[in-house]
Write an enzyme that holds these catalytic residues in place. Structure first.
Site, PDB file in Angstrom:
ATOM      1  N   LYS A  80       0.987  -1.324   0.087  1.00 48.71           N
ATOM      2  CA  LYS A  80      -0.051  -0.161   0.050  1.00 48.71           C
ATOM      3  C   LYS A  80       0.908   1.151  -0.046  1.00 48.71           C
ATOM      4  O   LYS A  80       1.814   1.119   0.605  1.00 48.71           O
ATOM      5  CB  LYS A  80      -1.070  -0.061   1.252  1.00 48.71           C
ATOM      6  CG  LYS A  80      -2.016   1.001   1.076  1.00 48.71           C
ATOM      7  CD  LYS A  80      -2.940   0.720   2.484  1.00 48.71           C
ATOM      8  CE  LYS A  80      -4.067   1.996   2.692  1.00 48.71           C
ATOM      9  NZ  LYS A  80      -4.840   1.594   3.978  1.00 48.71           N
ATOM     10  N   SER A 155      -9.742   2.219   3.111  1.00 50.01           N
ATOM     11  CA  SER A 155      -8.865   2.890   2.230  1.00 50.01           C
ATOM     12  C   SER A 155      -8.017   1.947   1.334  1.00 50.01           C
ATOM     13  O   SER A 155      -7.484   2.428   0.127  1.00 50.01           O
ATOM     14  CB  SER A 155      -8.032   3.808   2.798  1.00 50.01           C
ATOM     15  OG  SER A 155      -6.976   3.263   3.759  1.00 50.01           O
ATOM     16  N   SER A 179      -9.871  -0.212   6.890  1.00 46.19           N
ATOM     17  CA  SER A 179      -9.079  -0.369   5.788  1.00 46.19           C
ATOM     18  C   SER A 179      -8.263  -1.506   5.331  1.00 46.19           C
ATOM     19  O   SER A 179      -8.212  -1.469   3.980  1.00 46.19           O
ATOM     20  CB  SER A 179      -8.069   1.027   5.490  1.00 46.19           C
ATOM     21  OG  SER A 179      -8.904   2.118   5.767  1.00 46.19           O
TER      22      SER A 179
HETATM   23  N1  GLN Z   1     -13.043   4.106   6.486  1.00 43.55           N
HETATM   24  C1  GLN Z   1     -12.077   4.558   7.639  1.00 43.55           C
HETATM   25  C2  GLN Z   1     -11.819   6.079   7.612  1.00 43.55           C
HETATM   26  O1  GLN Z   1     -12.063   6.732   6.649  1.00 43.55           O
HETATM   27  C3  GLN Z   1     -11.097   3.603   7.810  1.00 43.55           C
HETATM   28  C4  GLN Z   1      -9.702   4.665   7.396  1.00 43.55           C
HETATM   29  C5  GLN Z   1      -8.569   3.327   7.673  1.00 43.55           C
HETATM   30  O2  GLN Z   1      -8.557   2.382   8.136  1.00 43.55           O
HETATM   31  N2  GLN Z   1      -7.319   3.701   7.138  1.00 43.55           N
HETATM   32  O3  GLN Z   1     -11.298   6.553   8.748  1.00 43.55           O
END
Ligand code: GLN
Length: 502
Positions: A80, A155, A179
């Site tokens: 990532k 994400s 994410s």
């Molecule tokens: N969807 C969550 C957010 O927007 C998760 C983010 C993450 O785990 N990096 O904060």
């Protein structure tokens, strides 16, 4: 050998060890797959073919020389793009980091290199990992390999899409509120958020430091365990790193059984607001757990209803502080003000105005407001109190059950564009994944089947802190049982990425 990209990481490792295939061949096969499909999927922001093949040649030579190698030596991987790689662009999905070349490797990357794993490239993500759909990437969305008109989750949509479209057998993700797990759920993959501190955060671009964890994305539970063992363990460069490493993960994934296990179904996760097809798939998996000898008990964790609200105060508060470093002086983008003197403050404002996207700006404003003198008690402090109650609710639930389960996400993959202008609807995707981050406990998502819309559904398993091996035990056993009922891995049923879909 037929299609190398369809093999699990464990099978690739076994074929390498048996001399049936070389790492160069494996790496080339995955790069060829990327050339064929990634114009459509857009899992990668940057493909590092030469570097990957260099690592592959090196590890093939070491194997030929009889050197003892790591279990995943020669198996390629995607990373990532919020995990820094020395000398290779790392953007975190943001314009503000465009052009920045990290001068060092994240600890997890150092460990991949030491294990001889070719790094295929860097995967797309929502800007600074803020989002649930990868649509907030400054470099365009990633598409779900099951249906290119739908989101791959976020994400870490890029990592999940790379794995589920057979461009990489393994990937690394980061999970601050889901994410790793939610993208895994909506792409039919496996994703694990380790116990907080179990995998080093050194070199992970910080979103919310008290919640962030790096972890594996894969197609099978055993593969996740193999990768977890490579990247996990103590790191003196991370002040929150646990000293005792999680061990026995691969063993647990391979041999675990469900016999005698108490599985807690969390009453607050999975009721109203969850798509009917998601609930049906989840209920089906509960039957499989029961048939395997597990006892299903219902547990209640009332504070989970407030967890989402608490998270969306704590995360922006920490993010607003972490993102203060992007000032136009030290990293990547620098924008001079269009008129007037280029004072430090004005360069900063111009750079941040141009370099950050809307979601990042929204959260910085929210976070600085929640932390400001007049509002700190009402927002940030209240959220931290909820966090403590969430931890207590987990402790009470784990007194009644060995592991907890829920659907990973309330819906299957939704169409690209559907929620992009509705931040609150986007935040609701994380309703089931956030409690584990607030408590620091480990959690896994694995496929539980297909919904009636033909799209994959994820089941989440949550274990007490430091009991990552228990996740793999339950996940491995459940995966074997489910594969038996379906007659093979779920991803085999993903549609081919054909002209028809384009
Ligand atoms: N969807 C969550 C957010 O927007 C998760 C983010 C993450 O785990 N990096 O904060």
């Amino acid at each position: 050998m037929s299609d190398l990209t369809r093999m699990s990481a464990a099978d690739q490792a076994a074929a390498l060890a048996a001399g049936e295939v070389s790492s160069v061949e494996l790496t080339e096969a995955h790069l060829a797959r990327t050339s064929a499909v990634d114009a459509d999927v857009h899992a990668y922001l940057d493909v590092s073919a030469d570097a990957a093949l260099g690592t592959a040649r090196d590890v093939d030579a070491r194997r030929a020389a009889g050197e003892e190698l790591s279990p995943l030596a020669g198996v390629p991987i995607a990373v990532k793009d919020n995990i820094v790689t020395r000398g290779q662009a790392t953007t975190a999905g943001s314009r503000i980091l465009q052009g920045w070349l990290p001068p060092y490797d994240a600890t997890v990357v150092t460990r991949l290199r030491a294990a001889g794993m070719p790094i295929l490239g860097k995967t797309n993500l929502d800007e600074f990992a803020m989002g649930s759909s990868t649509e907030h990437s400054a470099f365009g969305p990633t598409r779900n390999p099951w249906d290119l008109t739908r989101i791959p989750g976020g994400s870490g949509g890029g990592s999940a899409a790379a794995v589920s479209s057979f461009q990489a057998p393994l990937a690394l993700g980061s999970d601050t509120g889901g994410s790793i797990r939610q993208p895994a759920a909506v792409t039919g993959s496996v994703g694990v958020k380790p116990t907080y501190g179990g995998v080093s955060r050194y070199g992970a671009i910080a979103l919310a430091s008290s919640l962030d964890q790096i972890g594996p994305v894969s197609r099978t539970v055993v593969d996740a365990a193999l990768l977890h063992e490579v990247v996990g363990g103590h790191d003196p460069l991370d002040a929150t790193s646990l000293t005792d490493p999680a061990t026995g993960l691969v063993e647990a994934a391979r041999t675990g059984t469900l016999q005698g296990l108490r599985v807690g179904v969390v009453a607050e996760l999975g009721g109203d607001g969850y798509q009917a097809g998601v609930r049906a798939s989840f209920d089906g998996a509960l039957d499989v757990l029961r048939a395997g000898g597990a006892e299903i008990v219902e547990v209640s964790a009332p504070s989970f209803e407030q967890a989402l609200a608490a998270y969306y105060l704590i995360l922006p508060a920490e993010a607003s502080s972490n993102l203060a470093r992007y000032d136009g002086m030290r990293f990547g983008l620098r924008v001079e003000p269009s008129e007037g003197p280029a004072t430090a403050e004005r360069v900063m404002a111009a750079t941040r105005g141009a370099g950050f996207g809307d979601e990042v700006k929204r959260r910085i404003i929210l976070g600085t407001h929640a932390l400001s003198a007049g509002f700190h008690d009402a927002y940030y402090r209240a959220a931290q109190q909820v966090r403590t109650v969430v931890q207590r609710d987990f402790a009470a639930a784990f007194a009644q059950a060995d592991v907890l389960v829920s659907p990973t996400a309330p819906t299957t993959a939704f169409p690209i564009g559907e929620k992009i202008d509705d931040p609150l609807a986007m935040y609701l995707n994380d309703i089931a994944t956030i409690p584990a981050n607030l408590a620091g406990v480990p959690a896994m998502s694995l496929p539980s089947g297909l919904s009636d819309d033909g799209l994959p559904v994820g089941l989440q398993i949550i274990a007490p802190a430091r009991q990552d091996a228990l996740l793999y035990r339950v996940g491995g056993a459940l995966e074997r049982a489910l594969d038996e009922t379906w007659g093979g891995p779920l991803l085999d049923r993903a549609p081919e990425l054909t002209e028809a879909q384009r």
